[in-house]
Design an enzyme around this catalytic site. Structure first.
Site, short mmCIF file in Angstrom:
data_model
loop_
_atom_site.label_atom_id
_atom_site.label_comp_id
_atom_site.label_asym_id
_atom_site.label_seq_id
_atom_site.Cartn_x
_atom_site.Cartn_y
_atom_site.Cartn_z
N GLN A 43 0.75 -1.18 0.16
CA GLN A 43 0.24 0.04 -0.03
C GLN A 43 0.78 1.32 0.10
O GLN A 43 1.81 1.27 0.23
CB GLN A 43 -0.83 0.08 1.23
CG GLN A 43 -1.83 -1.05 1.11
CD GLN A 43 -2.59 -0.85 2.55
OE1 GLN A 43 -2.86 0.05 3.14
NE2 GLN A 43 -3.68 -2.07 2.52
N CYS A 44 0.09 2.40 -0.34
CA CYS A 44 0.99 3.63 -0.51
C CYS A 44 1.24 3.81 1.14
O CYS A 44 0.63 3.49 2.12
CB CYS A 44 -0.05 4.73 -0.68
SG CYS A 44 0.38 6.57 -0.46
N THR A 45 2.40 4.37 1.01
CA THR A 45 3.36 4.61 2.37
C THR A 45 2.41 5.29 3.43
O THR A 45 2.69 5.40 4.73
CB THR A 45 4.59 4.93 2.39
OG1 THR A 45 4.70 6.32 1.62
CG2 THR A 45 5.63 4.03 1.58
#
Length: 178
Positions: A43-45
């Site tokens: 996932q997006c950080t």
């Protein structure tokens, strides 16, 4: 010193304040859902557990450094400095973007010039928002390719795909890449 890629890395060079790009200027696609059907590590950080306090603390440090910079909000991006070098601001460098790798606990300071086909800050998007307001937003929400078409990014992607296809055709048609 130098940036992530060393002294010859273009990302290590300062960019004038009026020419700085936004977070999305790095992307050549429209923003999309970065959490759907992905494991936590994919996932997006921004959504990764434990990163919010680090991001928040970094944002506060950057804001205070910017407020104390002699040029204030008009400060040009700065690059990594060796410990022996003196920064312009008393509170240290004011980078344009801070990215990094939690796996190595390594920050990466980059400077990025604005991208004329950015799906967030380009003249085409800002102008369309000024004209259409909420209607523009609703169109962008309803159609995942709307921003790419509005900015001409779709044409750029098509040209890149055509160039890759042409290059692969020139490379040989016998299927032997080596």
């Amino acid at each position: 010193a130098g940036g992530a890629g060393g002294a010859g890395d273009a990302a290590a060079l300062p960019v004038a304040a009026g020419k700085l790009g936004c977070y999305f200027c790095n992307d050549v696609v429209a923003p999309a859902n970065s959490t759907r059907d992905r494991t936590l590590d994919q996932q997006c950080t921004v959504t990764r557990p434990g990163l919010a306090p680090i991001a928040g603390a970094t944002a506060v440090e950057l804001l205070v450094a910017l407020l104390h910079h002699p040029d204030g909000g008009a400060a040009a991006s700065e690059h990594e400095l060796a410990l022996s070098e003196k920064p312009v601001s008393a509170l240290g460098v004011v980078p344009h973007q801070v990215r990094g790798f939690l796996t190595h606990l390594t920050p990466m300071i980059t400077s990025l010039a604005a991208f004329d086909r950015c799906t967030a800050c380009s003249a085409a998007v800002c102008g369309a928002y000024r004209e259409g307001g909420v209607g523009f937003c609703m169109d962008a929400f309803a159609d995942p390719t709307y921003l790419e078409r509005k900015t001409g990014l779709d044409d750029l992607q098509a040209k890149a795909a055509d160039a890759i296809a042409a290059w692969e055709d020139e490379d040989g048609e016998d299927g032997d890449d080596w």
